[in-house]
Design an enzyme around this catalytic site. Structure first.
Site, short mmCIF file in Angstrom:
data_model
loop_
_atom_site.label_atom_id
_atom_site.label_comp_id
_atom_site.label_asym_id
_atom_site.label_seq_id
_atom_site.Cartn_x
_atom_site.Cartn_y
_atom_site.Cartn_z
N ARG A 1 15.84 7.17 11.25
CA ARG A 1 15.21 8.48 11.28
C ARG A 1 15.63 9.27 12.50
O ARG A 1 16.12 8.71 13.49
CB ARG A 1 13.69 8.39 11.18
N GLU B 1 16.83 7.03 15.80
CA GLU B 1 16.22 5.69 15.87
C GLU B 1 17.03 4.73 15.02
O GLU B 1 17.20 4.93 13.82
CB GLU B 1 14.78 5.78 15.36
N ARG C 1 1.02 9.77 -4.91
CA ARG C 1 -0.02 10.77 -5.20
C ARG C 1 0.42 11.74 -6.27
O ARG C 1 1.53 12.26 -6.21
CB ARG C 1 -0.29 11.60 -3.95
N ARG D 1 11.56 -7.65 15.23
CA ARG D 1 12.62 -6.66 14.99
C ARG D 1 12.62 -5.74 16.20
O ARG D 1 11.58 -5.43 16.78
CB ARG D 1 12.34 -5.82 13.74
N ARG E 1 0.81 -1.22 0.00
CA ARG E 1 0.00 0.00 0.00
C ARG E 1 0.85 1.28 0.00
O ARG E 1 0.58 2.21 0.70
CB ARG E 1 -0.95 -0.02 1.20
N TYR F 1 1.49 -6.36 13.61
CA TYR F 1 1.66 -4.93 13.79
C TYR F 1 0.29 -4.27 13.75
O TYR F 1 -0.46 -4.43 12.79
CB TYR F 1 2.56 -4.31 12.70
N ASP G 1 -1.67 -0.50 14.35
CA ASP G 1 -1.68 0.90 14.72
C ASP G 1 -2.65 1.08 15.89
O ASP G 1 -3.49 0.21 16.15
CB ASP G 1 -2.13 1.76 13.52
#
Ligand SMILES: Cc1cc2nc3c(=O)[nH]c(=O)nc-3n(C[C@H](O)[C@H](O)[C@H](O)COP(=O)(O)OP(=O)(O)OC[C@H]3O[C@@H](n4cnc5c(N)ncnc54)[C@H](O)[C@@H]3O)c2cc1C
Length: 371
Positions: A279, A305, A175, A248, A171, A354, A356
């Site tokens: 990041r 990170e 755009r 991980r 996904r 995972y 959200d």
């Protein structure tokens, strides 16, 4: 039984269950191995700045009921996730949109950008992507893959993109508009005052024991409640009887800088393989738009990170949902049904996927009805 319900772990999943259970008059005990509640969404204060201790957390959802639900516990600011990618000395907007394409190729219109991507997709000639690399190139072409996806993804997963399954990036948002909003969801933001205050309200009325590991005294914990909700690792619960699931991990290095503004963005992704971190988070920017005071603070807090391989004892941040691990997880669920029918395994570790935060809420609300 002293309690109606024992919740192992004080993260968001348990918070939703605790809130429902306490409201319906149940006696609830929560045990948490860390020294704080809120799980991975926990925010702590450093230099009066809310710090996302376990990685940046942006609440976003398409579900109006979930948005209404979470807004009972906090007011949200209007933070919109617009991360930036840094590749060598080049800066690109994310997600891949007209700003990215324009910077990469000097194109100005959607037709020009589309033509450039189509040309690269055609040149690659991939009809059925067999791995993440092929999938990415078949979606966005080779330039974007090489500069913005390859190094970052390989660092994140500790594997070559050619060895990762295609579905991980099925996904990828692409755009053809000048819109840097990372999420498609109509609702997003950061809770004013941080996430920990949400957890405090959710667990209100439950008894909480911090620094308490279920495995330190599992016999007495098993005996203290009619029902148990376990939000830790399902394989650890069964003492790795069927083998180890893979995860991980991450390592965070946080520092305070004598600077008002370090990078001008809450999140900058480093997409080169040779930079060891993935990041850099500058926490005060999550407050931007809501609290000008936070941005005016003469100090700032940043976090590097680093992705890390996981071994027993490390924080299991991400389940590795490949075929091998998913089928092992299925075996654990069968074992759970056979051996421990009074235990509900929930949250991202109990369900080994995972999730959200909005998905955790949806699952926990459904499970709360069952419980
Ligand atoms: C780096 C990172 C970034 C993320 N960013 C986002 C984001 O931007 N937006 C979003 O919606 N979601 C994000 N998430 C996902 C979010 O963190 C999860 O949806 C949420 O925290 C899951 O809640 P949980 O209750 O299932 O698990 P957790 O928050 O992990 O809570 C489980 C708790 O159980 C405790 N525990 C485990 N074993 C035991 C034991 N044996 N005894 C006692 N306690 C135990 C743990 O210490 C932990 O506190 C992110 C996750 C990560 C890792």
């Amino acid at each position: 039984m002293k309690y109606d319900l024992l919740l192992v772990g004080a993260g968001l999943y348990s918070g939703v269950i605790a809130n429902k259970a306490v409201k319906s008059g149940k006696k609830v005990l929560v045990i948490e191995r860390r020294d704080h509640i809120a799980g991975n969404m926990y925010t702590g204060k450093v230099e009066n700045i809310n710090v996302h201790v376990y990685g940046p957390h942006i609440f976003h959802t398409s579900d109006r009921n979930v948005w209404n639900y979470i807004n009972q516990f906090a007011d949200f600011n209007r933070f919109t996730n617009t991360p930036v990618a840094r590749y060598k000395d080049e800066i690109y907007n994310l997600p891949f949109n007209m700003n990215t394409f324009s910077r990469m190729w000097g194109v100005k219109t959607p037709d020009e950008a589309r033509a450039k991507i189509d040309e690269q997709i055609k040149a690659a000639g991939i009809t059925e992507p067999r791995n993440l690399e092929e999938q990415a190139i078949s979606l966005v072409g080779s330039d974007i893959y090489e500069k913005l996806i390859k190094g970052y993804t390989e660092k994140q997963w500790g594997r070559k993109c050619t060895e990762l399954p295609a579905f991980i990036i099925k996904r990828l948002p692409v755009r053809f508009v000048y819109d840097d909003n990372y999420f498609n969801d109509p609702y997003q933001g950061i809770p004013i005052g941080g996430y920990t205050a949400i957890a405090e309200k959710m667990f209100d009325g439950a008894e909480i024991k911090l620094n308490t590991d279920y495995f330190s005294d599992r016999k007495s914990f098993d005996e203290c409640a009619d029902k148990i909700v376990f939000t830790g690792m399902i394989d650890e619960f069964f003492d790795y009887e069927l083998g180890e699931l893979e995860y991980r991990s991450l390592r965070f290095e946080t520092e305070v800088l004598d600077k008002e503004n370090y990078q001008g963005s809450a999140i900058v992704n480093y997409t080169e393989a040779s930079v060891p971190y993935t990041r850099v988070i500058e926490h005060k920017h999550f407050e931007f738009g809501c609290s000008q005071q936070a941005v005016k603070n003469p100090k700032t807090v940043i976090t590097h990170e680093y992705p890390a391989t996981w071994k027993r004892g490390d924080e299991p941040y991400y389940p590795m949902n490949d075929e091998k691990n998913n089928s092992l997880y299925l075996e654990y669920t069968k074992l759970a049904q056979a051996k421990r029918p009074n235990v509900i395994f929930g949250g991202r570790l109990g369900k080994y996927k995972y999730l959200d935060m909005d998905k955790v809420i949806i699952e926990a609300l459904a499970d709360a009805e069952r419980i």
